[in-house]
Structures are given as C-alpha cells and as structure tokens.
Design a protein around this motif. Structure first.
Motif, PDB file in Angstrom:
ATOM      1  N   TYR A  91      57.235  15.739  48.742  1.00  0.00           N
ATOM      2  CA  TYR A  91      55.800  15.853  49.009  1.00  0.00           C
ATOM      3  C   TYR A  91      55.311  17.293  49.138  1.00  0.00           C
ATOM      4  CZ  TYR A  91      55.685  10.844  50.046  1.00  0.00           C
ATOM      5  OH  TYR A  91      55.767   9.480  49.963  1.00  0.00           O
ATOM      6  N   GLY A  92      56.217  18.232  49.454  1.00  0.00           N
ATOM      7  CA  GLY A  92      55.799  19.581  49.808  1.00  0.00           C
ATOM      8  C   GLY A  92      55.559  19.671  51.309  1.00  0.00           C
ATOM      9  N   LYS A  93      55.851  20.823  51.898  1.00  0.00           N
ATOM     10  CA  LYS A  93      55.758  20.964  53.352  1.00  0.00           C
ATOM     11  C   LYS A  93      54.352  20.697  53.874  1.00  0.00           C
ATOM     12  CE  LYS A  93      59.639  24.082  54.172  1.00  0.00           C
ATOM     13  NZ  LYS A  93      60.090  25.375  54.730  1.00  0.00           N
ATOM     14  N   ASP A  94      53.328  21.044  53.100  1.00  0.00           N
ATOM     15  CA  ASP A  94      51.960  20.872  53.567  1.00  0.00           C
ATOM     16  C   ASP A  94      51.559  19.413  53.661  1.00  0.00           C
ATOM     17  OD1 ASP A  94      51.636  23.576  53.797  1.00  0.00           O
ATOM     18  OD2 ASP A  94      50.666  23.832  51.838  1.00  0.00           O
ATOM     19  N   ASN A  95      52.301  18.537  53.031  1.00  0.00           N
ATOM     20  CA  ASN A  95      51.943  17.117  53.041  1.00  0.00           C
ATOM     21  C   ASN A  95      52.903  16.282  53.882  1.00  0.00           C
ATOM     22  OD1 ASN A  95      50.051  18.029  51.199  1.00  0.00           O
ATOM     23  ND2 ASN A  95      50.145  16.174  49.978  1.00  0.00           N
ATOM     24  N   VAL A  96      53.609  16.939  54.802  1.00  0.00           N
ATOM     25  CA  VAL A  96      54.536  16.231  55.697  1.00  0.00           C
ATOM     26  C   VAL A  96      54.233  16.627  57.145  1.00  0.00           C
ATOM     27  CG1 VAL A  96      56.945  15.889  56.375  1.00  0.00           C
ATOM     28  CG2 VAL A  96      56.357  16.145  53.950  1.00  0.00           C
ATOM     29  N   ILE A  97      54.038  15.632  57.990  1.00  0.00           N
ATOM     30  CA  ILE A  97      53.980  15.862  59.440  1.00  0.00           C
ATOM     31  C   ILE A  97      55.261  15.299  60.026  1.00  0.00           C
ATOM     32  CG2 ILE A  97      52.911  15.098  61.600  1.00  0.00           C
ATOM     33  CD1 ILE A  97      50.236  15.339  60.329  1.00  0.00           C
ATOM     34  N   PHE A  98      56.052  16.163  60.648  1.00  0.00           N
ATOM     35  CA  PHE A  98      57.333  15.759  61.227  1.00  0.00           C
ATOM     36  C   PHE A  98      57.225  15.932  62.743  1.00  0.00           C
ATOM     37  CE2 PHE A  98      61.766  15.008  61.485  1.00  0.00           C
ATOM     38  CZ  PHE A  98      62.150  14.498  60.257  1.00  0.00           C
ATOM     39  N   LYS A  99      57.041  14.832  63.442  1.00  0.00           N
ATOM     40  CA  LYS A  99      56.797  14.888  64.884  1.00  0.00           C
ATOM     41  C   LYS A  99      58.030  14.446  65.656  1.00  0.00           C
ATOM     42  CE  LYS A  99      54.014  15.583  68.371  1.00  0.00           C
ATOM     43  NZ  LYS A  99      53.468  16.920  68.638  1.00  0.00           N
ATOM     44  N   LYS A 100      58.616  15.389  66.390  1.00  0.00           N
ATOM     45  CA  LYS A 100      59.737  15.061  67.282  1.00  0.00           C
ATOM     46  C   LYS A 100      59.146  14.410  68.534  1.00  0.00           C
ATOM     47  CE  LYS A 100      64.266  15.546  67.808  1.00  0.00           C
ATOM     48  NZ  LYS A 100      65.229  15.092  66.795  1.00  0.00           N
ATOM     49  N   VAL A 101      59.377  13.131  68.690  1.00  0.00           N
ATOM     50  CA  VAL A 101      58.682  12.361  69.717  1.00  0.00           C
ATOM     51  C   VAL A 101      59.261  12.624  71.103  1.00  0.00           C
ATOM     52  CG1 VAL A 101      58.271  10.008  70.540  1.00  0.00           C
ATOM     53  CG2 VAL A 101      57.934  10.563  68.125  1.00  0.00           C
TER      54      VAL A 101
END
Length: 396
Positions: A91-101
C-alpha cells in the motif's frame, strides 16, 4: 585463537574489518540498532522480512475481500514485522495506519491518525456513547441524532466524510487488539467500514494472547478471515540466522547457523533477542560464555514471559481436565514431534475434547499442520524444549 575469539577481540577493540576488505567501520555501540533481517519491526520493509512469502500470498488473497483479517500467533513469532513489511510494500507507508494497541486505546486515537494521513482539518470528537447510539439502529452515514432525538452526533457524520476522503486503498492495523477492554465502539466502526467503505479500506487485527482474541471475537458482527503465523521452517530459519548475522558485519558459517538454530529455533523474536545479546550487549571477552548466556536469557524470556502466560490460558479452556490440552503434544513427543493426520486422529478418537485441543493448538501456532504431507509437527527446537519441560512437570 579460534574464529569466535578473534571476532570478539575485534569488537572489544571497537573496530571491525569488513569481509571484502574495502572498508573499516567503528565498533558498534551497545545502543546501536541491529540491521537487515534483525531490524526493529517498525522500521522494516519487505526486503528485511525473510521466509514469509507463502504467508504474504495468503494475506494478499484476503486483502481482495472487504472482510476484516485476524492474524494469530503467539508472541515473538513475527506478526508485527511481517504485517508492517508486507503492507507498506503493498500500500505504501502513507496508506497504512499501524496502531500498537494499549488498554486505553480508543476509536478517537484511530480517527486522529486518519486525519493526519488525509489532511482532514475538521475537529472530530467521537462521542463516548457511540456504541449505544449504534445499538438503536442508526448507521454511520445517516446518524444525525441520538436516541433522545438531540443533535449530538454530527461528529460521526464527519467520520464518514473523513473515510470518504481517503483516496486509493488504505489499511488500518490494530496490533494486539485483545488489550482493548471495551471493543464495542471498534466493533461498530469495523462493521460500518465493512458495509460502507469496504471497496477501499481494509482492517487487520492481530493478537498474541490468542485465547483472549477468540473470546473477544465470539460476538463479532462481521465474520473475519483468519491466518496464523508459525515459527520459521528449519531451512528458512537457518538462512535467516546466517544472513541476519552477516548483515550486521558478524560473519557466521552455515554450520554455525545450524548450531544456533538447534539451540534457539526459528521464532524470529527469539532469534533477534539472541542476536542482540551476541552482537550488541555481550561482554564478548569469552564468546562461548556469551553465547551460552544469550541462549539462557532468550529461553527465560520466551518461556517465562510469553509461552507460559499464554499456555495457562489454553489450559483454562478445558475446565474439566486441563491436562487434556497436552494429549496431542504427548503423542507428537512420543513420535519424534511428527505424526500423520490419520494416526493422530486414531490416537485421539476416544476424546472429542482432545481433538478440540489439537485444533486450538494448530490455530494458535504451537502445532503446525503440513498440508502437503498431511502431518502434524512441532518442528521448532525451542518449542520442543519448552514442551519437554511442560510434559515432565518442569514448568509450572
């Protein structure tokens, strides 16, 4: 002076000559980070992920569907690294939200990250009673009033506008989502994304405490797709170890990599922790002692803080007889950690509960089922050692 001793001397002196002789680098400080395959998970790209091509193909097939994806596997098996590397490549970094919960992670946290990604400048405050408003039957896109009829939920309309603003494909990952104590607002959000924005937004949930994951998903409104990550296969693990050390200017041979694998296995988190002890944190004045110490530290970390805590929850699934959880493992141990599907079913035929245990142990990543050979296996040396201790009563 043997190979390891000479290598140790170079580290102690604070300088090391690269193998090709074309460069000299200053010795790595203990606070330096490892490189390549041993890099921290949130800095990896797909080129730093080893041995997960088959898993990527499964992930890509699931991404073609708009259903949420659940990625299972016990701690340190490499879920975060794999997903971060694969998804940023796709997706490319700008299109990924990676949330450490964390326990206090809320839907508002995700909305704020979405705003930053899309330059959405409106103020959005997700109401605390979002889940209650959803329970009376209002959808995300048409919700304008609450159950009492007052206009207090325009913010949720703005969430929909925010999601509509997203261009191209986008993925949201909630890493270790079982930590969230109240999933209700996330469940409604995920359901709305599935129904109204599924053509462009994907949601992936990961969980290490796999029994908690299942408990939280029992009443999930949308049926997810599931995949499990296992330890690296033996050949892949040996290459991962050898190349990972080499990428950090610490050259080892195939034989040495196999020796390391026989002691620490192919759980990526365990391998990287071992590498940190050897490359960055060890005194190195006595390399053999440093290796033995590193192995002991890794075992203690993986066994005490990861496997023990989770396996206790698995035992609790079988209230009447917790020992039933071990029956499939007993049969594997007696047969050198490998048993055909037919033979396993024959040995468990008298107990439906034992069959359920086998299914859970495969789903959770402890036992691997090889589709090609139709065999159940525990091939990882560190897992074998762990279960040997459990079955002998050596771990409580």
């Amino acid at each position: 002076m043997n190979y390891y001793e000479s290598k140790a001397k170079l580290f102690i002196l604070g300088a090391q000559i690269l193998v090709d002789g074309e460069d000299i680098m200053v010795g790595r400080d203990k606070q330096d980070e490892l490189r390549g395959y041993f890099m921290r998970s949130d800095k990896k790209n797909w080129n730093n992920i080893y041995g997960r091509e088959n898993e990527r193909r499964v992930l890509e097939s699931f991404l073609r569907s708009n259903r949420p994806i659940i990625v299972k596997g016990f701690r340190r098996v490499g879920k975060t690294s794999f997903l971060y590397g694969a998804l940023t490549d796709i997706y490319g970094k700008d299109n990924v939200i990676f949330k450490k919960v964390k326990r206090n992670t809320s839907l508002s946290d995700i909305i704020e990250e979405l705003k930053q990604k899309t330059d959405f400048n409106k103020s959005i405050l997700v109401p605390a009673s979002y889940s209650e408003s959803k329970s009376v039957g209002f959808g995300l896109t048409n919700l304008g009033v609450n159950a009492e009829g007052t206009k207090s939920y325009k913010a949720i309309d703005d969430v929909d506008k925010l999601l509509s603003k997203i261009r191209g494909k986008f993925v949201i990952v909630l890493d270790e989502f079982q930590r969230i104590e109240d999933l209700s607002e996330f469940e409604n959000f995920i359901e709305d994304v599935f129904k109204s924005h599924g053509e462009k937004i994907r949601i992936i949930l990961t969980g290490s405490e796999v029994s908690l994951v299942e408990e939280k998903l029992r009443k999930f409104p949308v049926k997810p797709n599931y995949m499990t990550l296992y330890p690296l296969q033996p050949d892949d693990a040996v290459e991962f170890i050898k190349e990972g050390f080499n990428q950090n200017e610490y050259k080892i041979t195939e034989k040495q990599a196999k020796d390391f694998y026989s002691k620490i296995g192919g759980i990526p988190g365990a391998v990287i922790e071992f590498a940190e002890h050897i490359i960055l944190n060890s005194d190195l004045s006595d390399i053999d002692e440093a290796i033995e110490k590193a192995i002991n530290e890794v075992e203690r970390s993986i066994f005490d803080y990861n496997l023990d805590k989770e396996f206790e929850k698995i035992e609790n699934l079988f209230d009447a007889d917790p020992e039933i959880a071990y029956k499939p493992i007993w049969h594997l141990k007696w047969n050198k950690w490998k048993l055909s599907s037919g033979e396993m079913m024959k040995r468990l035929s008298s107990s439906e509960i034992a069959k359920m245990s086998l299914k859970k142990l495969v789903e959770y990543g402890y036992i691997y089922y090889d589709e090609k050979t139709k065999t159940y296996q525990i091939f990882d040396p560190l897992l074998q050692k762990y279960f040997e201790q459990k079955l002998s009563g050596g771990r409580k």
